[in-house]
Design a protein around this motif. Structure first.
Motif, PDB file in Angstrom:
ATOM      1  N   ALA A  22       0.647  -1.368  -0.074  1.00  0.00           N
ATOM      2  CA  ALA A  22      -0.043   0.075  -0.048  1.00  0.00           C
ATOM      3  C   ALA A  22       1.003   1.205   0.138  1.00  0.00           C
ATOM      4  O   ALA A  22       0.592   2.133  -0.769  1.00  0.00           O
ATOM      5  CB  ALA A  22      -0.893  -0.152   0.827  1.00  0.00           C
ATOM      6  N   LEU A  23       1.910   1.355   0.868  1.00  0.00           N
ATOM      7  CA  LEU A  23       2.743   2.456   0.869  1.00  0.00           C
ATOM      8  C   LEU A  23       3.506   2.603  -0.454  1.00  0.00           C
ATOM      9  O   LEU A  23       3.695   3.703  -0.920  1.00  0.00           O
ATOM     10  CB  LEU A  23       3.968   2.140   1.928  1.00  0.00           C
ATOM     11  CG  LEU A  23       3.254   2.255   3.431  1.00  0.00           C
ATOM     12  CD1 LEU A  23       4.270   2.048   4.302  1.00  0.00           C
ATOM     13  CD2 LEU A  23       2.851   3.671   3.844  1.00  0.00           C
ATOM     14  N   LEU A  24       3.988   1.492  -1.217  1.00  0.00           N
ATOM     15  CA  LEU A  24       4.531   1.595  -2.342  1.00  0.00           C
ATOM     16  C   LEU A  24       3.734   2.277  -3.347  1.00  0.00           C
ATOM     17  O   LEU A  24       3.845   3.069  -4.152  1.00  0.00           O
ATOM     18  CB  LEU A  24       5.148   0.333  -2.886  1.00  0.00           C
ATOM     19  CG  LEU A  24       5.854   0.098  -4.144  1.00  0.00           C
ATOM     20  CD1 LEU A  24       7.133   1.134  -4.008  1.00  0.00           C
ATOM     21  CD2 LEU A  24       6.168  -1.325  -4.404  1.00  0.00           C
ATOM     22  N   ILE A  25       2.449   1.732  -3.657  1.00  0.00           N
ATOM     23  CA  ILE A  25       1.697   2.147  -4.377  1.00  0.00           C
ATOM     24  C   ILE A  25       1.136   3.746  -4.061  1.00  0.00           C
ATOM     25  O   ILE A  25       1.170   4.522  -5.188  1.00  0.00           O
ATOM     26  CB  ILE A  25       0.059   1.606  -4.204  1.00  0.00           C
ATOM     27  CG1 ILE A  25       0.366  -0.012  -4.694  1.00  0.00           C
ATOM     28  CG2 ILE A  25      -0.918   2.243  -5.104  1.00  0.00           C
ATOM     29  CD1 ILE A  25      -0.906  -0.982  -4.595  1.00  0.00           C
ATOM     30  N   ILE A  26       1.006   4.172  -2.776  1.00  0.00           N
ATOM     31  CA  ILE A  26       0.713   5.587  -2.648  1.00  0.00           C
ATOM     32  C   ILE A  26       2.096   6.462  -3.044  1.00  0.00           C
ATOM     33  O   ILE A  26       1.931   7.470  -3.750  1.00  0.00           O
ATOM     34  CB  ILE A  26       0.580   5.734  -1.003  1.00  0.00           C
ATOM     35  CG1 ILE A  26      -0.707   5.054  -0.673  1.00  0.00           C
ATOM     36  CG2 ILE A  26       0.582   7.240  -0.791  1.00  0.00           C
ATOM     37  CD1 ILE A  26      -0.956   5.050   0.892  1.00  0.00           C
ATOM     38  N   PHE A  27       3.170   5.667  -2.883  1.00  0.00           N
ATOM     39  CA  PHE A  27       4.506   6.398  -3.036  1.00  0.00           C
ATOM     40  C   PHE A  27       4.536   6.681  -4.673  1.00  0.00           C
ATOM     41  O   PHE A  27       4.961   7.974  -5.248  1.00  0.00           O
ATOM     42  CB  PHE A  27       5.723   5.820  -2.588  1.00  0.00           C
ATOM     43  CG  PHE A  27       6.908   6.423  -3.160  1.00  0.00           C
ATOM     44  CD1 PHE A  27       7.536   7.568  -2.487  1.00  0.00           C
ATOM     45  CD2 PHE A  27       7.921   5.705  -3.982  1.00  0.00           C
ATOM     46  CE1 PHE A  27       8.638   8.003  -3.019  1.00  0.00           C
ATOM     47  CE2 PHE A  27       9.007   6.344  -4.613  1.00  0.00           C
ATOM     48  CZ  PHE A  27       9.410   7.601  -3.937  1.00  0.00           C
TER      49      PHE A  27
END
Length: 353
Positions: A22-27
């Motif tokens: 999720a953090l990778l997608i947001i980034f």
């Protein structure tokens, strides 16, 4: 107990993976800001030759007809061109550009961010290819406008100052303009001149002089028109005929002969001047003239005496009896000569013994 711990660790691992993804997608979403498709699309490079980039930075957008199609890849200095800007543009956008397209550095919004606007070019020009170089131009900046306005205001101030000086001189009665405004004599002179001119025009209308005839009578114009027509006809005749005048105009033979004759005369005069012949002596030696003058005087004196009847020659001219006798004598001599030719033995006898 071991199974419970194993399930708990697996649950924690799954939660960590989900949070990491999720953090990778947001980034990635924040970083690319919705331009992932554009970044992954194929690019081509174009070069722009421009003297001054005016604050353009690397990464600035590139627009075609108001649509962003690429960005500024690099800006390098060039000793010949000044500055070379390398653009990274979508390959599909090259279909709308031509060899004569131009790149304009423009300002975006109030913050002054720079971007590059590419013109489409003319349809007659060749399509542009990757790596081609196009011409770049600078947009007029607000600073340039302010500098030009300041210079214009300065010149206007100087002009107003000079105009104030002129007005002060006029008000103080100095100069020709002031005389025109304050001195009534000029008005009176103009009035008298107008009256005189009116009288002259009236005389021209009512009189029978040459000027009126030139104004009203079209005869002179008609004659000049006829003369011009005659000259045109003469010129046409000369051009189409093969007479002497056309040969004088076109054939250089006469000119060449006259030139050769002038050269011969020049050569003859040079020889006459530099030589020692008879003609030079006739031209320069006065003795021959004196001799001829003296001989002509003597001949004139002799002719006067003969005309006066002096001497034998004068008697032969004036005495008619002598002339008659001479004619009779000549006649007798002719008869004697003819008789001698016919009867030579009558007058000549020869004998050897």
């Amino acid at each position: 107990m071991f199974e419970i711990k194993k399930q708990l660790m697996w649950s924690k691992l799954r939660v960590g993976l989900v949070i990491t993804i999720a953090l990778l997608i947001i980034f990635l979403t924040i970083f690319f800001a919705g331009n992932i498709a554009e970044i992954l699309s194929p690019k081509s490079e174009l070069k722009v030759q421009i003297q001054d980039v005016g604050g353009l930075r690397r990464g600035a957008p590139v627009w075609v007809s108001g649509i962003e199609v690429g960005s500024v890849k690099s800006i390098t200095l060039n000793p010949v061109c000044g500055t070379v800007v390398t653009l990274s543009v979508d390959r599909k956008a090259l279909e709308f550009l031509r060899k004569d397209s131009e790149a304009t550095i423009m300002t975006m919004g109030l913050l002054g961010d720079k971007y590059v606007e590419l013109s489409n070019g003319t349809p007659q020009a060749e399509p542009i290819k990757p790596g081609d170089m196009i011409k770049g131009i600078n947009q007029i900046e607000l600073q340039d406008v302010m500098e030009t306005s300041a210079a214009s205001i300065k010149k206007m101030s100087e002009f107003i100052g000079k105009l104030e000086g002129i007005v002060e001189k006029i008000e103080s009665g100095k100069g020709t303009v002031s005389k025109f405004l304050t001195d009534p004599e000029i008005y009176n002179n103009l009035k008298e001149t107008t009256k005189t001119l009116s009288v002259i025009i009236k005389d021209l209308k009512t009189g029978q002089g040459t000027i009126k005839m030139l104004i009203e009578d079209p005869s002179l114009y008609n004659k000049m028109l006829a003369a011009a027509s005659s000259m045109e006809e003469l010129s046409r005749t000369i051009n189409t005929s093969s007479g002497t005048i056309r040969k004088l105009v076109e054939d250089p033979t006469l000119y060449n002969k006259m030139l050769a004759a002038s050269l011969s005369i020049e050569e003859f005069s040079k020889k006459l001047t530099q030589g020692d012949g008879t003609l030079k002596r006739l031209a320069e030696d006065p003795d021959l003239y004196e001799n001829l003058n003296s001989a002509s005087k003597r001949l004139s004196s002799i002719l006067e005496k003969i005309d006066a009847g002096e001497g034998v020659a004068g008697s032969m001219i004036k005495d008619e009896e002598l002339a008659i006798e001479l004619r009779e004598t000549i006649r007798e001599l002719k008869k004697l000569t003819g008789d001698i030719k016919e009867h030579p033995r009558k007058y000549f006898r020869f004998s050897i013994f």
